[in-house]
Design an enzyme around this catalytic site. Structure first.
Site, PDB file in Angstrom:
ATOM      1  N   TYR A  35       0.821  -1.213   0.000  1.00 40.02           N
ATOM      2  CA  TYR A  35       0.000   0.000   0.000  1.00 40.02           C
ATOM      3  C   TYR A  35       0.856   1.264   0.000  1.00 40.02           C
ATOM      4  O   TYR A  35       0.328   2.372   0.085  1.00 40.02           O
ATOM      5  CB  TYR A  35      -0.964   0.002   1.195  1.00 40.02           C
ATOM      6  CG  TYR A  35      -2.120  -0.967   1.035  1.00 40.02           C
ATOM      7  CD1 TYR A  35      -1.923  -2.202   0.437  1.00 40.02           C
ATOM      8  CD2 TYR A  35      -3.389  -0.648   1.470  1.00 40.02           C
ATOM      9  CE1 TYR A  35      -2.963  -3.100   0.285  1.00 40.02           C
ATOM     10  CE2 TYR A  35      -4.443  -1.535   1.326  1.00 40.02           C
ATOM     11  CZ  TYR A  35      -4.220  -2.764   0.729  1.00 40.02           C
ATOM     12  OH  TYR A  35      -5.254  -3.650   0.577  1.00 40.02           O
TER      13      TYR A  35
ATOM     14  N   LYS B 231       4.197 -14.332   4.964  1.00 38.58           N
ATOM     15  CA  LYS B 231       4.566 -15.187   3.828  1.00 38.58           C
ATOM     16  C   LYS B 231       6.088 -15.062   3.660  1.00 38.58           C
ATOM     17  O   LYS B 231       6.606 -14.803   2.564  1.00 38.58           O
ATOM     18  CB  LYS B 231       3.807 -14.708   2.574  1.00 38.58           C
ATOM     19  CG  LYS B 231       3.823 -15.674   1.425  1.00 38.58           C
ATOM     20  CD  LYS B 231       2.919 -16.870   1.613  1.00 38.58           C
ATOM     21  CE  LYS B 231       3.153 -17.892   0.520  1.00 38.58           C
ATOM     22  NZ  LYS B 231       2.385 -19.141   0.687  1.00 38.58           N
TER      23      LYS B 231
ATOM     24  N   ASP C 128      -1.322 -18.602   4.215  1.00 39.48           N
ATOM     25  CA  ASP C 128      -2.295 -19.494   3.556  1.00 39.48           C
ATOM     26  C   ASP C 128      -2.813 -20.550   4.538  1.00 39.48           C
ATOM     27  O   ASP C 128      -4.022 -20.753   4.676  1.00 39.48           O
ATOM     28  CB  ASP C 128      -1.716 -20.136   2.275  1.00 39.48           C
ATOM     29  CG  ASP C 128      -0.229 -20.410   2.341  1.00 39.48           C
ATOM     30  OD1 ASP C 128       0.386 -20.104   3.372  1.00 39.48           O
ATOM     31  OD2 ASP C 128       0.322 -20.973   1.377  1.00 39.48           O
TER      32      ASP C 128
ATOM     33  N   ASP D 228      -5.762  -6.158   5.621  1.00 37.60           N
ATOM     34  CA  ASP D 228      -6.972  -5.741   4.916  1.00 37.60           C
ATOM     35  C   ASP D 228      -7.817  -6.970   4.569  1.00 37.60           C
ATOM     36  O   ASP D 228      -9.019  -7.023   4.838  1.00 37.60           O
ATOM     37  CB  ASP D 228      -6.550  -4.998   3.636  1.00 37.60           C
ATOM     38  CG  ASP D 228      -7.692  -4.222   3.006  1.00 37.60           C
ATOM     39  OD1 ASP D 228      -8.808  -4.276   3.544  1.00 37.60           O
ATOM     40  OD2 ASP D 228      -7.463  -3.568   1.979  1.00 37.60           O
TER      41      ASP D 228
END
Ligand code: NAI
Length: 341
Positions: free
Chosen positions: A125, A172, A205, A229
């Site tokens: 972002y 991640k 995940d 988000d």
């Protein structure tokens, strides 16, 4: 002394739900005075050159407090997000999005009580996108040690101050070894300062799989910007949707309270929006005034509002998104009627 709060209606369903929240907060007797700040598509409609006028930012800087409705962001072009810009301009680095099961809102799960803590100022972002050559674009993910440590400390302090027991980082770092690697290393570095708080890490995940399998496995979920988000909307879905998920954006000097949901153009202007998420954000604001400004009247007003909407839900007074048939105005009246003031 009343507290002055900047009310930013935003656009889409924003004006409908913020005026509902304002009405309930006023009826609660909370010592809050409002000044209106404009932002979003309505700023352009009213002749401002920018979707986030500097005057609005200045109002929040002056009063340190805002209750904000959603602002539309055009998809795949057009102007940049007002919401992201406001958070970055005011350095509102810590987003807090509590997600809890509500009696009267039946869902697949019971006893969900998760708080998503989202880093609000960087990651993808950061908005650094380039067209390298025709057909090739890049979006840069930014992670700084300062921001990673700051949000990690914020999450642990939040856990300690609210008597919560565990912080789980979603990441991640197996793929984004540098950026997400820095994010988890920062959390690991801060963790020893809070020995009473349990710490866990999940690759995002597998973390998502676990979250929808058993949300009660989580307490505070700490994420970088984009993951936060996405995870907060996912978590909202576990407890009844975006109509019941509030949020707050905290910086060192300012705090802006806003629901997780967007401007819901599909129902804007129809009187169908659930004002509960922004009202719950208003309750977070009153609790903030109690906690950080020592104003017990605000704490009492927050409890009064929360009790009233809890009762309304249990008594089946709900808007369409929760399976009921009340309009925005009818639900607002139902809450006010149960406040007993
Ligand atoms: P959205 O959150 O506006 O809507 C998703 C779905 O949830 C829609 O079906 C909508 O009707 C429903 N919904 C949302 N809030 C509701 C409420 N209070 N009561 C009843 N139903 C509700 O997400 P969407 O459609 O992806 O985004 C619409 C616009 O909002 C976009 O321009 C997006 O950029 C912007 N947005 C702004 C945010 C903010 O101002 N902080 C946050 C998220 C999106």
């Amino acid at each position: 002394m009343p507290h002055t709060c900047v009310l930013i209606p935003g656009d889409g369903i924003g004006p409908e739900v913020t005026s509902a929240a304002r009405a309930v907060i006023e009826a609660s007797g909370a010592p809050v005075e409002w000044v209106e700040g404009i932002a979003g598509a309505s700023a352009l409609e009213q002749g401002h050159a920018d979707v986030l006028p500097e005057a609005t930012v200045e109002l929040v800087r002056t009063h340190g407090l805002a209750l904000k409705g959603p602002c539309t962001t055009p998809v795949g072009g057009g102007y940049s997000s007002v919401n992201v810009a406001l958070r970055k301009t005011l350095d509102l680095y810590g987003a807090v999005r509590p997600v809890r099961s509500l009696d009267g809102v039946p869902t697949r799960f019971e006893g969900v009580d998760v708080v998503v803590v989202r880093e609000n100022t960087e990651g993808l972002y950061a908005g650094i996108e380039n067209e390298i050559t025709k057909g090739v674009v890049t979006s840069l993910k930014v992670a700084t040690e300062v921001a990673c440590e700051r949000i990690a400390r914020f999450a642990f302090e939040f856990a300690r101050d609210r008597g919560r027991s565990k912080v789980t980082v979603f990441h991640k770092a197996n793929i984004m070894k540098l950026s997400d690697g820095m994010f988890i290393r920062s959390a690991q570095a801060v963790r020893p300062e809070f020995p009473e708080i349990e710490y866990d890490e999940r690759i995002i995940d597998a973390g998502c799989m676990r979250l929808v399998q058993d949300p009660t496995d989580f307490d505070i979920i700490l994420c970088e910007n984009l993951y936060g988000d996405v995870i907060s909307d996912l978590a909202a879905g576990l407890v009844g949707g975006l109509g019941v998920t509030p949020g707050a954006n905290y910086g060192a000097r300012n705090a802006v309270f806003e629901a997780v949901h967007g401007s819901a153009p599909d129902i804007a202007g129809a009187g169908l929006a659930n004002p509960l998420a922004i009202l719950m954000s208003g309750v977070m604001m009153l609790n903030h005034l109690h906690r950080h400004h020592g104003d017990e009247t605000c704490g009492a007003a927050a409890t009064r509002i929360r009790d009233a909407y809890d009762r309304a839900l249990v008594e089946g007074q709900t808007t369409r998104d929760l399976g009921g048939s009340l309009s925005t105005a009818e639900f607002t009246d139902a809450v006010i009627a149960r406040m007993g003031t």
